[in-house]
Each structure stands twice: as structure tokens, then as C-alpha cells.
Scaffold this active site. Sequence first.
Site, mmCIF file in Angstrom:
data_model
loop_
_atom_site.group_PDB
_atom_site.id
_atom_site.type_symbol
_atom_site.label_atom_id
_atom_site.label_comp_id
_atom_site.label_asym_id
_atom_site.label_seq_id
_atom_site.Cartn_x
_atom_site.Cartn_y
_atom_site.Cartn_z
ATOM 1 N N TYR B 290 0.977 -1.170 -0.092
ATOM 2 C CA TYR B 290 -0.130 -0.061 0.008
ATOM 3 C C TYR B 290 0.929 1.083 -0.006
ATOM 4 O O TYR B 290 1.675 1.472 0.994
ATOM 5 C CB TYR B 290 -0.924 0.009 1.338
ATOM 6 C CG TYR B 290 -2.087 0.830 1.017
ATOM 7 C CD1 TYR B 290 -3.169 0.309 0.483
ATOM 8 C CD2 TYR B 290 -2.280 2.217 1.471
ATOM 9 C CE1 TYR B 290 -4.525 1.082 0.451
ATOM 10 C CE2 TYR B 290 -3.419 2.764 1.337
ATOM 11 C CZ TYR B 290 -4.403 2.407 0.943
ATOM 12 O OH TYR B 290 -5.652 3.292 0.794
ATOM 13 N N TYR B 340 -5.686 5.577 -7.439
ATOM 14 C CA TYR B 340 -5.986 5.424 -6.008
ATOM 15 C C TYR B 340 -7.181 4.550 -6.094
ATOM 16 O O TYR B 340 -8.335 5.130 -6.363
ATOM 17 C CB TYR B 340 -5.964 6.753 -5.314
ATOM 18 C CG TYR B 340 -5.974 6.553 -3.788
ATOM 19 C CD1 TYR B 340 -4.795 5.854 -3.135
ATOM 20 C CD2 TYR B 340 -7.190 6.681 -2.997
ATOM 21 C CE1 TYR B 340 -4.882 5.471 -1.783
ATOM 22 C CE2 TYR B 340 -7.227 6.482 -2.008
ATOM 23 C CZ TYR B 340 -6.209 6.092 -1.228
ATOM 24 O OH TYR B 340 -6.118 5.846 0.303
#
Lengths: 138, 406
Positions: B290, B340
Amino acid sequence: MTTRPAPDSRGPGRAYWRSGADGVLRLPRCTACGRLFWYPRTHCPHCGSDAIDWVATGGRGRIYTFTVVRQSPEPFFAARVPYVVAMVELAEGPRVMANVVDCDVESVRIGMPVSVLFEDLGEDIYVPLFRPAVGGAG
Amino acid sequence: MATSSLRDKYCIVGVGETEYSRHSGRTTRAMAVEAVRKAILDAGLRAADIDGMMSYQNGDSTPANWVAPDLGIRLNFYMDVLGGGSSTEALIGLAMGAIEAGMCRAVAIFRSMNGYTEFRIGGTGARAAQPVRGLDLAQVPFGMRSAGQNFAMTFMRHMYEYGTTSEQVAHVKVAHSKHASQNPKALLKDRVTVQDVVSSRWIVKPLHLLDCCLETDNATCVIVTSAERARNLRQRPIYVMGVAGRVSKPRTDFHWAHGPISRVAGYYAKDIVFGQAGITPEDVDITGSYDAFTFTTMLQLEEYGFCKKGEGGDYVSSGIIELGGKRPNNTAGGHLCEGYTHGMNMVIENVRQLRGTADDYCPKAADGVHTYDYGPRMCRQVRDPEITMNLGWAMPPTGSALILRR
């Protein structure tokens, strides 16, 4: 003219945000296990007890970590960049969040000794802030 | 800590996504429908084969039971959970549980968000107008509200304790930009240098602009079903070896007040996920970490044991995490460069890598034919990967992980 966003002073935070009325920073203490903690809760985060009282601190500590904010979505803070937000480790143990003021943001370091001051927001709310300490962490 | 394991009993059989953009001009509902439909077609399933649907969101999306009817799907199970990062891996585990419990047979998991044009994580727009509540109560008086501000305290402490530098961590952006240059879908396809990163403007110390991820509009979907069923479908089955979801540090609401804050939740998640899978970090060929910020990738890679604690700066600047290196990370460009999606695009990428069908610029990529030339606008398929790992992350104190194999 914008004002500093106020904390929610209902519930267990009430005593914390009022504490600065006499210039003293107080923290919640668990009377079952004897430990201090922050932030204020109805139960002790160490042992789960609901037997909580409040004790005065010396208002001194060292910067455990910090950041320099240069872009903020909040109007009050957007007008005040750059500013410092820090976790201050008090001499009594717990770490509290606050702005570090009265100094050049580039001079702030982890481990730096600081002492408390308060900003009176009205409505019986005194927001604790810190500035570089004269005479060390105490 | 020993937990039970469903190793190799469930598979990811379909993946789908919309364009990654800053101008969708569409509803989250329409985008979710597109992503779910593409994943169904990718799997070689019919819409009627999907009888479970899950999503995650922050009050910024469309729930599963509004998406399913647009595709003619009747559901035996649906659930929409609150949350962003770290949800993809957790929901894959929950989908396996729902199927294992006999509640349904195949689950489509989606995330649909107009992260640029409607609900910006960076703290502006609709998010800034939200009432102060919960975690924010003790932070707003001090101007502490955005994701970058919340993470910065941890990064600063890591630099203090271990000597980690901005230049070391900038290599994460450098690597991901290299990977994105081989990804036709990526929003940012230009390669950047360490100097580009550290000379971009400050946002919140120690984060420069290029240390921060994108905000984009997009929807993504993965489909989970049993391994038994997966063997008869269109794609090579990709098996779930281990999964850990939303594993948390103590005092998730204010973790800065407790424990070493340079420690992140992977410290607690790693034994669960590696224990289930029966492997070690050395067995992993590709990581998908991440990358809300360059630093989050560095912190997770060290916490899960890809290097020693405190040596993350050396690890990410060594070339290991780049395509052509020993264990590339975020081979599609991740949140820093591709788009994203709160974690799901890195899972989709690892599925495609394990299939051998990374959708790069190679003319026959869909057939698994690649040049393995990692120059710009060329190939991004890793040669013959067997095991991948996703390292999901929400706010600093929560994390998830997923180990997949072909």
C-alpha cells in the site's frame, strides 16, 4: 477572522480542556492500576477500570515526534502555515498531542524540551500548547 | 499465534477495472457496474453465477444491492463495510468465509470512488465538510486532520530512530514510476528521479508532493470462488494461500500515545498470514504494498520481514523493488502512479502477474507473450512468478495481507 477549531468538550474530555483555567495541565489517572494516560477516556486503556481521577502534571516534557504542516484544509490553520503538530512525552509518562509555538518551525527537533501554555478559546475551553522550555525538560 | 487455514481452497477467478482518471463524469454506481461486469467476463462466468457481492466505502459510493440489479444479479449474500485501505484483503477473507459457511458460491468484491472529483482523501471537498467526530475529537484543535498529517508523525519517528532518509524512501516513487511507464492504464506514466521527489514542494514534513499518492476516479473488482469451481473457468486459477484482515495495533484511535509508533500493524499480521500460507518472505516473488505514501511501502516491507526492522530505507533504495530486481513491488505503479483505489488495484495486478498476462505494451500480453524488456513503454511482466503478497494498510495502526500463488 477564523477561530481555532474547538475540541468536543463533552464527556471524558471535559476536565482536560478545562484544566488550563488555572494554568495547570491535568491528566486522567486510573485509581485501580495507578497509571496515567491520554487521551481522556471513560475507562483506563491499560486495565479497563472505570475508576478515574485527575492529577496535576508539571506541564513539561520532550517532543516524541512531530510534523511541520505546510498545507491545511482548515481555514484557521491554512492561514497559519507552516505550523508544528507534535506528540509531547510528558515527564509523568503519557504522550499528548499539541502544537509547538513561539519558535522557528525549522528549529524543532525530536527530544527537544518543551513546557505548556494555554490558549483561551472561551466557553471554558483552554487548548494546551507547548513552547521550547527554559531550563530543560524538568 | 496459530490460526486455522483455508490455504488453496479459494481462488481469485476474475478481475476488472474502469479507467483511472481525474474526470470520470460518471456515478460510482455506473463505474461499479462496469468493473463488476468486466470481472465477470474476465472469469468466464455468467452474471447469474454471481450470488454474493461486497464493497467497502466511506459514505462515498454505491452499495452492492444497488449495483447487482443493474447486472441482472439476484444476491444470496451482500455486505458493504466502512473503510478504505486494508479492506480489499480483509473482504477477500470474508468472502471465503461466506462461501465456506454455505451462504453463497461466488462473491464479487468492488470499490467504486470518485476520489478526485467528489470525495478527496487529501482533506478538501466533501471530506472537509464532514462533522468532527470520533478520532478527530482530540486532533482538530491542533490542525491535525488529513491522511498525510496523520501518517507524518510515524515517518518522522522512523527517521529519528533508524536514520532513514528522504532520498532513500524517494526510491519507492522512482520504482513505481518506472513500472507505471510500462502500464497503459497508469495515470502518471513519466519516470521520475530521486531529485524530482526531494525537490518537489513540502506538503507535511517529511512528505514532499511526490511522496504522496494520487487521488483518482475509478472502480475495481475481484471475484472469489472455490478452487473446485475455479478449475473449470476461463483463467488460470490464482489460489489464496493466506489472508489477514484489518489487524490492528493497540489503541487504534490514537496509536501515537502508545508503544513504538514506528512499528506498524504488519508486526501483528505477519504471523497470521505467513502461518496460514506456510511460507517465508524469501518465497515471495512480487509484493504489492500500500503506497499511500512512499514511506508506507518502506515501513510495511520491513515490518513483514522482507528486511530487518529499521533497514527499510536501505531495502527500498537497493534496486530490489524495481522490475528486474529480486522482488519488484507494485509492478503496475500502485497508488503513487497508476491510480488510487484503496488497495484493490495492487491485488488485481498481482493476479495478472501470476497468470502471466500483465497488460503492458507487449502486443500479445493477453496471450501471455512478453519481451521482458523493462524499458519505458515496454514490458512489465515479471518472469514466471509463483507467489505474490499484498500488504494492505489503512491508517497507521491497521493493516491487512494476502498471499496468492498460481
